[in-house]
Every structure is written in C-alpha cells, then in structure tokens.
Design a protein around this motif. Structure first.
Motif, PDB file in Angstrom:
ATOM      1  N   ILE A   1       5.072   7.532  -0.716  1.00 24.45           N
ATOM      2  CA  ILE A   1       5.277   7.638  -2.106  1.00 24.45           C
ATOM      3  C   ILE A   1       4.632   9.413  -2.447  1.00 24.45           C
ATOM      4  CG2 ILE A   1       5.497   5.656  -3.072  1.00 24.45           C
ATOM      5  CD1 ILE A   1       2.796   6.167  -4.574  1.00 24.45           C
ATOM      6  N   ASP A   2       5.173   9.847  -3.290  1.00 28.21           N
ATOM      7  CA  ASP A   2       4.585  11.359  -3.590  1.00 28.21           C
ATOM      8  C   ASP A   2       4.847  11.297  -5.392  1.00 28.21           C
ATOM      9  OD1 ASP A   2       3.991  13.997  -4.428  1.00 28.21           O
ATOM     10  OD2 ASP A   2       4.633  14.608  -2.522  1.00 28.21           O
TER      11      ASP A   2
ATOM     12  N   ASN B   1       5.031  10.987 -14.077  1.00 23.75           N
ATOM     13  CA  ASN B   1       6.267  10.521 -13.219  1.00 23.75           C
ATOM     14  C   ASN B   1       5.975   8.775 -12.901  1.00 23.75           C
ATOM     15  OD1 ASN B   1       7.651  12.564 -13.411  1.00 23.75           O
ATOM     16  ND2 ASN B   1       6.757  13.621 -11.507  1.00 23.75           N
ATOM     17  N   ALA B   2       4.690   8.444 -12.479  1.00 26.15           N
ATOM     18  CA  ALA B   2       4.327   7.116 -12.146  1.00 26.15           C
ATOM     19  C   ALA B   2       4.623   6.248 -13.174  1.00 26.15           C
ATOM     20  CB  ALA B   2       2.761   7.312 -11.612  1.00 26.15           C
TER      21      ALA B   2
ATOM     22  N   GLU C   1      11.819  10.110  -6.989  1.00 28.56           N
ATOM     23  CA  GLU C   1      12.824   9.474  -6.485  1.00 28.56           C
ATOM     24  C   GLU C   1      12.096   8.467  -5.141  1.00 28.56           C
ATOM     25  OE1 GLU C   1      12.389  13.385  -4.137  1.00 28.56           O
ATOM     26  OE2 GLU C   1      12.436  12.699  -6.143  1.00 28.56           O
ATOM     27  N   THR C   2      10.806   8.836  -5.127  1.00 28.94           N
ATOM     28  CA  THR C   2      10.080   7.883  -3.934  1.00 28.94           C
ATOM     29  C   THR C   2       9.549   6.729  -4.380  1.00 28.94           C
ATOM     30  OG1 THR C   2       7.936   9.268  -4.331  1.00 28.94           O
ATOM     31  CG2 THR C   2       9.576  10.028  -2.581  1.00 28.94           C
ATOM     32  N   LEU C   3       9.352   6.804  -5.837  1.00 31.81           N
ATOM     33  CA  LEU C   3       8.607   5.755  -6.540  1.00 31.81           C
ATOM     34  C   LEU C   3       9.331   4.328  -6.920  1.00 31.81           C
ATOM     35  CD1 LEU C   3       6.880   8.086  -9.073  1.00 31.81           C
ATOM     36  CD2 LEU C   3       5.937   7.120  -6.845  1.00 31.81           C
ATOM     37  N   PRO C   4      10.536   4.413  -7.231  1.00 33.13           N
ATOM     38  CA  PRO C   4      11.199   3.148  -7.689  1.00 33.13           C
ATOM     39  C   PRO C   4      10.992   1.970  -6.691  1.00 33.13           C
ATOM     40  CG  PRO C   4      12.729   4.836  -8.405  1.00 33.13           C
ATOM     41  CD  PRO C   4      11.504   5.298  -7.373  1.00 33.13           C
TER      42      PRO C   4
ATOM     43  N   ALA D   1       0.919  -1.087   0.005  1.00 32.78           N
ATOM     44  CA  ALA D   1       0.019   0.036   0.086  1.00 32.78           C
ATOM     45  C   ALA D   1       0.804   1.385   0.189  1.00 32.78           C
ATOM     46  CB  ALA D   1      -0.818   0.095   1.066  1.00 32.78           C
ATOM     47  N   ALA D   2       0.607   2.141  -0.920  1.00 35.49           N
ATOM     48  CA  ALA D   2       1.321   3.230  -1.166  1.00 35.49           C
ATOM     49  C   ALA D   2       0.726   4.569  -0.982  1.00 35.49           C
ATOM     50  CB  ALA D   2       2.238   3.359  -2.422  1.00 35.49           C
TER      51      ALA D   2
END
Length: 289
Positions: free
Chosen positions: A53-54, A88-89, A59-62, A32-33
């Motif tokens: 994540i944002d 970005n996603a 940089e928070t996604l990988p 869950a993000a």
C-alpha cells in the motif's frame, strides 16, 4: 478475525505483528501492509497475509482494508505529509466498513505544544468526524531515538543539547507495539484515548550516566542555549531546517512536554515498561546485528 497492520515494514509495525503472533493471533488472521514487497517477504514467510500500500495512492487501500475487524494506522513518517496521507487512509477504512481504527498519535496531541502535535491533532479530528470506531494510542518518545548518541558519547565523553533540566518518559518500541497488539486483539477499547509512556521520566544527566555505563567511560550532559545548540548542529552539517526542528524538540522537552509518566502502558502490557538502560542496550545490539 482480520487485523490489518499498516507500516508493517517499519520498526513499530513489524514489532506489532510480532507481538500479535506472540499473543496467539493466527498468522492467517493478520494482514501486514507496507510499501515494499521485499521488506514484507519475511512476514509472508511466517504465513502472514501481505499487501503493498501507499497512503499517497488511495487506489492501493481498499483491498488492504476489506473485511478488516481492526486496523492499526501507524502514523506516516514524513513530517508535513501526514495529514493528506492519513485522510486517504481514514476515507478508505470508512468506505471498507472496518470494525475499528487504532491510531498511533503523539503525547497530548490535542492540547500540547509539541512541535510534532499539529498533524496528529488534525488526524485525531478527522478520526472523530468519521463513522469508524476509533482508539487513540498517544505514544511518548521511543528510547531508540537516543541510540544514535551512544557512539558519539563513547568518542567524545559528552551529550550536547538544549533540553536543560527537562525529562523524557520514554519506553521501548516493543512496549508500544505490545500495547498496540493488546488493543487490536481484545475488546473494550472503542473510543479510548491512551496516553502511553514509560513508567518513569529520566533527565539528560541520567541519560548521560546510563550511556556512560553502557560504553564504559564517563559521559556528561553539556547543556547549551538554543542558539548555541543551533550553531553546533549546523556546523556539524545539518541544514537549518533540520537543526531548527531538533532545537524545537529540545525546547519542548525543556518545557516538560515529554515528562508525563503514566501507568497506562504498563497496565496494557501487563508488566513494567522497559528501563532506559535495558532499552538502550537492546537497541544498540539490534543496530549492530
């Protein structure tokens, strides 16, 4: 299997996690993000993996998408910011080699006139251009969008709007969340575009009558012109931009943009969609809790 649900601190994302668990998906297989550690904590307590994540911070996604067999990309809530956020996603999902992206879009996003459609159309185009297998869930209106009218109608005996004789094929968020859970956890949905809606489309006269039964008094729908609607909203304290947006939505409804009742949602979840009266009552109870 690893299933990632973005927007898990929001209504639809959280309900999707709940639906996955109800379908027997192991908590340890769900990631869950969301933006808030605190709001993710209840899911962590259930054994669900959580990650902050944002979409505006690539940089928070990988790490969130690493090793994912399926990712639910719940569309961003900030109108006007969705396209760069979704870009970005999608880029992160592509780089991580996720098995499939499932995107919550808008009804008839690529060929409709809904005021919300352009950002969803742009996102669908980005998804089509990516190398990731995609499933599109074009969700019609949420019945919960009208929960805020209940107390107002109880006090005034009326609902005011400029939707005219337009109809809305709404369903409850839990219905759409169950559909998302089905698509995320079962095979055979690659490349599919699902137009999802309630089983029937209701009019605002029917909405008023339903709310009247819920609050125990007569409630009527007062249909006004777009100009009068704008005046009423601005006099109630809304800024001009918000008022114009709401009047435009009513115009879309008046023109039939949300009236397309189809069977796809009921077929995915294996039951009829939640009736308007039940959806409003349940939403009101949840709001009061």
């Amino acid at each position: 299997m690893t299933i990632v649900v973005t927007g898990a601190t929001g209504h639809l994302g959280r309900l999707t996690v709940d639906s996955l668990l109800a379908r027997g998906v192991a908590a340890s297989d769900i990631r869950a993000a969301g933006r808030s550690v605190e709001r993710l904590a209840p899911l962590a307590a259930l054994g669900v993996e959580t990650v902050v994540i944002d979409f505006e911070k690539p940089e928070t996604l990988p790490d969130a998408f690493a090793g994912a067999d399926a990712v639910l990309l719940v569309s961003g809530s900030e109108v006007g910011k969705r396209v760069p956020q979704h870009r970005n996603a999608i880029a992160a999902a592509e780089a991580a080699g996720v098995g499939r992206l499932v995107y919550t879009s808008a009804p008839h996003a690529t060929d409709g006139a809904l005021v919300l459609a352009p950002e969803h159309k742009a996102t669908e185009e980005m998804l089509a251009a990516s190398s990731v297998p995609v499933t599109i869930l074009r969700n019609n209106w949420y019945t919960e969008n009208y929960t805020g009218l209940i107390d107002q109608a109880a006090a005034t005996g009326e609902i005011v709007g400029s939707a005219g004789d337009g109809r809305v094929a709404s369903a409850s968020r839990k219905d759409y969340a169950e559909a998302a859970a089905v698509v995320l956890s079962t095979p055979g949905h690659e490349g599919a575009v699902y137009e999802l809606s309630g089983d029937t489309a209701w009019s605002f006269d029917e909405l008023a009558s339903t709310i009247g039964e819920l609050v125990g008094r007569e409630v009527v729908y007062r249909s006004v012109s777009p100009e009068e609607h704008t005046r009423i909203l601005t006099e109630a304290g809304l800024d001009e931009g918000t008022a114009a947006f709401l009047v435009a939505l009513d115009g879309n409804i008046r023109d039939g943009e949300l009236a397309d009742a189809r069977s796809a949602l009921a077929e995915l979840i294996g039951r009829p969609t939640t009736p308007l009266a039940q959806g409003l009552a349940e939403s009101r109870e949840e709001s009061a809790a």
